[in-house]
Write a protein that holds these residues in place. Structure first.
Motif, PDB file in Angstrom:
ATOM      1  N   LEU A   3       0.826  -1.212   0.000  1.00 33.19           N
ATOM      2  CA  LEU A   3       0.000   0.000   0.000  1.00 33.19           C
ATOM      3  C   LEU A   3       0.861   1.264   0.000  1.00 33.19           C
ATOM      4  N   ASP A   4       1.958   1.221   0.721  1.00 35.68           N
ATOM      5  CA  ASP A   4       2.860   2.387   0.735  1.00 35.68           C
ATOM      6  C   ASP A   4       3.390   2.672  -0.672  1.00 35.68           C
ATOM      7  N   THR A   5       3.783   1.601  -1.362  1.00 32.42           N
ATOM      8  CA  THR A   5       4.301   1.768  -2.727  1.00 32.42           C
ATOM      9  C   THR A   5       3.216   2.307  -3.651  1.00 32.42           C
ATOM     10  N   LEU A   6       2.018   1.731  -3.544  1.00 30.59           N
ATOM     11  CA  LEU A   6       0.921   2.156  -4.425  1.00 30.59           C
ATOM     12  C   LEU A   6       0.528   3.610  -4.156  1.00 30.59           C
ATOM     13  N   GLU A   7       0.552   3.994  -2.902  1.00 30.80           N
ATOM     14  CA  GLU A   7       0.284   5.395  -2.554  1.00 30.80           C
ATOM     15  C   GLU A   7       1.277   6.306  -3.261  1.00 30.80           C
ATOM     16  N   VAL A   9       3.275   5.788  -5.915  1.00 29.72           N
ATOM     17  CA  VAL A   9       3.226   5.876  -7.385  1.00 29.72           C
ATOM     18  C   VAL A   9       1.973   6.597  -7.861  1.00 29.72           C
ATOM     19  N   ASN A  10       0.964   6.650  -7.018  1.00 24.99           N
ATOM     20  CA  ASN A  10      -0.263   7.341  -7.415  1.00 24.99           C
ATOM     21  C   ASN A  10      -0.376   8.753  -6.846  1.00 24.99           C
ATOM     22  N   GLN A  11       0.704   9.250  -6.267  1.00 22.74           N
ATOM     23  CA  GLN A  11       0.728  10.607  -5.717  1.00 22.74           C
ATOM     24  C   GLN A  11      -0.427  10.811  -4.738  1.00 22.74           C
ATOM     25  N   LEU A  12      -0.533   9.886  -3.791  1.00 19.75           N
ATOM     26  CA  LEU A  12      -1.583   9.981  -2.785  1.00 19.75           C
ATOM     27  C   LEU A  12      -0.973   9.791  -1.400  1.00 19.75           C
ATOM     28  N   ALA A  13      -1.621  10.362  -0.405  1.00 17.89           N
ATOM     29  CA  ALA A  13      -1.238  10.113   0.987  1.00 17.89           C
ATOM     30  C   ALA A  13      -2.506   9.747   1.735  1.00 17.89           C
ATOM     31  N   LEU A  14      -2.615   8.507   2.150  1.00 17.34           N
ATOM     32  CA  LEU A  14      -3.841   8.025   2.787  1.00 17.34           C
ATOM     33  C   LEU A  14      -3.754   8.126   4.302  1.00 17.34           C
ATOM     34  N   THR A  15      -4.884   8.354   4.911  1.00 15.01           N
ATOM     35  CA  THR A  15      -4.951   8.300   6.372  1.00 15.01           C
ATOM     36  C   THR A  15      -4.959   6.827   6.797  1.00 15.01           C
ATOM     37  N   GLN A  16      -4.784   6.594   8.085  1.00 12.24           N
ATOM     38  CA  GLN A  16      -4.802   5.210   8.586  1.00 12.24           C
ATOM     39  C   GLN A  16      -6.162   4.564   8.340  1.00 12.24           C
ATOM     40  N   ASP A  17      -7.232   5.332   8.520  1.00 16.42           N
ATOM     41  CA  ASP A  17      -8.582   4.788   8.263  1.00 16.42           C
ATOM     42  C   ASP A  17      -8.744   4.420   6.793  1.00 16.42           C
ATOM     43  N   GLU A  18      -8.237   5.286   5.946  1.00 15.04           N
ATOM     44  CA  GLU A  18      -8.346   5.001   4.506  1.00 15.04           C
ATOM     45  C   GLU A  18      -7.543   3.758   4.143  1.00 15.04           C
ATOM     46  N   LYS A  19      -6.370   3.656   4.731  1.00 18.60           N
ATOM     47  CA  LYS A  19      -5.541   2.465   4.456  1.00 18.60           C
ATOM     48  C   LYS A  19      -6.272   1.193   4.890  1.00 18.60           C
ATOM     49  N   ALA A  20      -6.951   1.268   6.012  1.00 17.36           N
ATOM     50  CA  ALA A  20      -7.689   0.093   6.490  1.00 17.36           C
ATOM     51  C   ALA A  20      -8.796  -0.279   5.509  1.00 17.36           C
ATOM     52  N   VAL A  39      -8.868   0.423   2.263  1.00 19.17           N
ATOM     53  CA  VAL A  39      -8.239  -0.086   1.038  1.00 19.17           C
ATOM     54  C   VAL A  39      -7.797  -1.537   1.254  1.00 19.17           C
ATOM     55  N   GLN A  40      -7.183  -1.781   2.393  1.00 10.78           N
ATOM     56  CA  GLN A  40      -6.703  -3.136   2.681  1.00 10.78           C
ATOM     57  C   GLN A  40      -7.876  -4.127   2.717  1.00 10.78           C
ATOM     58  N   ALA A  41      -8.975  -3.714   3.326  1.00 13.91           N
ATOM     59  CA  ALA A  41     -10.155  -4.601   3.395  1.00 13.91           C
ATOM     60  C   ALA A  41     -10.662  -4.915   1.997  1.00 13.91           C
ATOM     61  N   TYR A  42     -10.626  -3.914   1.124  1.00 14.45           N
ATOM     62  CA  TYR A  42     -11.089  -4.137  -0.260  1.00 14.45           C
ATOM     63  C   TYR A  42     -10.159  -5.110  -0.988  1.00 14.45           C
ATOM     64  N   PHE A  43      -8.866  -4.873  -0.872  1.00 17.08           N
ATOM     65  CA  PHE A  43      -7.893  -5.770  -1.518  1.00 17.08           C
ATOM     66  C   PHE A  43      -8.114  -7.217  -1.037  1.00 17.08           C
ATOM     67  N   GLU A  44      -8.309  -7.355   0.265  1.00 16.44           N
ATOM     68  CA  GLU A  44      -8.472  -8.702   0.827  1.00 16.44           C
ATOM     69  C   GLU A  44      -9.769  -9.351   0.361  1.00 16.44           C
TER      70      GLU A  44
END
Lengths: 364, 92
Positions: free
Chosen positions: B5-9, B11-22, B24-29
């Motif tokens: 997720l850090d890498t994808l953030e 390369v996509n010029q994004l900075a996600l909050t911890q809630d957003e990361k959670a 995104v991770q749930a969606y990937f899973e």
């Protein structure tokens, strides 16, 4: 709700609304995103030009961010409350299909390439389709006939002689329902179809179940590319207080995009990465062909395939819930085949069968 | 997953909050649960389908035109001056 109402309809029978994914030069187009909240296009989309000749465009309806959400409920509200004839909107991931089914409206998603995509905010270009939602099939038919047509400005626009075939009507006498697609309103729709003398066949369409993952992969990949241009420099939202160009990119995109959009962007770049390209993106393109070939073959034996539009669950609005519900809408999204939503379910036909499907839906 | 997720953030010029990361991770899973059966689909002799309808090469006349002026194009610019888009200084 209605995003911008230019005026009250002066002649209700000619009043239509657009959704906020369609570019208009005399009112803002925001695609439901903070990124484009004050954006006004320099030109009208082709469908706007076509409608403006004989219809009164009274306003625009809001969409979920980049129309990737669960529902198109503003379109339904506009039809119910604003006394307009129909809403012209972009179906990209099933929102119009679900909303039409749940509200009892009729929605036609025509064959990909029959309505110009010039002047749309692109989401997933290989599936984005301009459709019509209205109270009845007659109105969908009327408005579709206005917006359909070849357009040199859209490289995926079909030749006019092909588009004309979409007006032809062949009776729908045989309909397939697919194992594994249990959802809302199926039983009552089957009863209505049978009451019209339609034969119902159950088929084992296992490959259709794979359309969901394949479309998630393809649509995210395309979306990721389509929104890479929003960088806070040339147009759209720019974060305040940026000291470097990287600051502008990262802060503007991070502040302006919602969580579900960020999710799709990250997933899109994930499936396009060198590690995943073959096993995910390329694989999804091949699965798309299998799904299409399966449906093409099935539609030589039956006149339509009935699929639920949504599950019987209470619909949430997060990305995972939309993914779950795309089980039902992905087969049409990924193949570009026409769908008419009527009686709470989807009726999917072979390429250019929308005329037949709309005629059939009038009987239900 | 966090490294991914850090890498994808980045390369996509994004900075996600911890809630957003959670989220995104749930969606990937969740999508990952469907990938084993997706991978099992036999696509060995199947051609990728990029376009869903038959398309021929689309060409137009090679004629130049200028539908919009620079002023038109900069009407939506967050910051512009003297016909240029403004960004922070790139080179000191």
């Amino acid at each position: 709700m209605i995003y911008t109402t230019k005026k009250e309809p002066t002649y209700q029978q000619k009043a239509v609304a657009l959704d906020d994914m369609i570019l208009t030069k005399d009112s803002p187009t925001s695609a439901g995103s903070k990124m484009l909240e004050n954006f006004t296009s320099l030109f009208d989309g082709t469908v706007v030009e076509k409608l403006a000749e004989n219809y009164e465009i009274v306003g625009k309806v809001t969409v979920s961010e980049f129309s990737r959400g669960m529902l198109a409920d503003s379109a339904v509200a506009a039809l119910d409350e604003k006394q307009i004839k129909g809403v012209i909107g972009v179906e990209t991931n099933g929102a119009y299909t679900r909303s039409a089914a749940l509200s009892g409206k009729v929605f036609v998603k025509p064959t990909y390439g029959t309505v110009s995509r010039f002047g749309l905010i692109p989401v997933a270009c290989s599936g984005d389709t301009v459709g019509v939602m209205a109270d009845n099939a007659e109105t969908c038919e009327e408005l579709l006939s206005v917006i359909a047509g070849h357009d040199d400005k859209d490289g995926t626009s079909l030749p006019q002689e092909m588009i004309e075939k979409a007006k032809e009507v062949t009776p729908v006498k045989k309909v397939a329902i697919v194992k594994g697609f249990d959802g809302a309103a199926v039983e009552s729709a089957v009863e209505k179809a049978r009451a019209q003398g339609v034969e119902i066949f159950e088929v084992d369409g296992e490959i259709l179940l794979q359309a969901k993952a394949a479309w998630a992969i393809l649509s995210s990949a395309e979306f990721c590319n389509n929104v890479s241009k929003y960088d806070g420099v040339k147009y759209g939202y720019r974060a305040k207080g940026c000291r470097t160009i990287e600051d502008i990119y990262v802060k503007s995109r991070s502040e302006a995009f919602g969580t579900d959009v960020k999710t799709a962007i990250l997933y899109g770049s994930h499936v396009l990465s060198s590690d995943n390209y073959e096993k995910m993106y390329d694989k999804a393109l091949r699965v798309r062909r299998l799904v299409r070939e399966y449906l093409d073959d099935l539609l030589t034996k039956v006149d339509a395939v009935m699929l639920p539009a949504c599950s019987t669950a209470n619909l949430s609005v997060n990305a995972i819930s939309v993914y779950e519900e795309s089980l039902y809408t992905a087969p049409a999204s990924i193949t570009g085949l026409p769908v008419v939503v009527a009686s709470g379910v989807q009726w999917l036909g072979k390429p250019l069968a929308e005329g037949s499907l709309l005629a059939f839906s009038k009987q239900l | 997953m966090q490294d991914l997720l850090d890498t994808l953030e980045k390369v996509n010029q994004l900075a996600l909050t911890q809630d957003e990361k959670a989220s995104v991770q749930a969606y990937f899973e969740r999508v990952a649960q469907d990938l084993p059966s997706f991978a099992e689909v036999d696509t060995q002799n199947v051609t990728p389908m990029v376009y869903v309808m038959p398309l021929s090469n689309v060409l137009r006349e090679d004629e130049s035109s200028q539908p919009f002026t620079r002023d038109d194009l900069q009407k939506g610019a967050p910051e512009a001056e003297d016909g240029y888009w403004e960004v922070p200084r790139l080179i000191e």
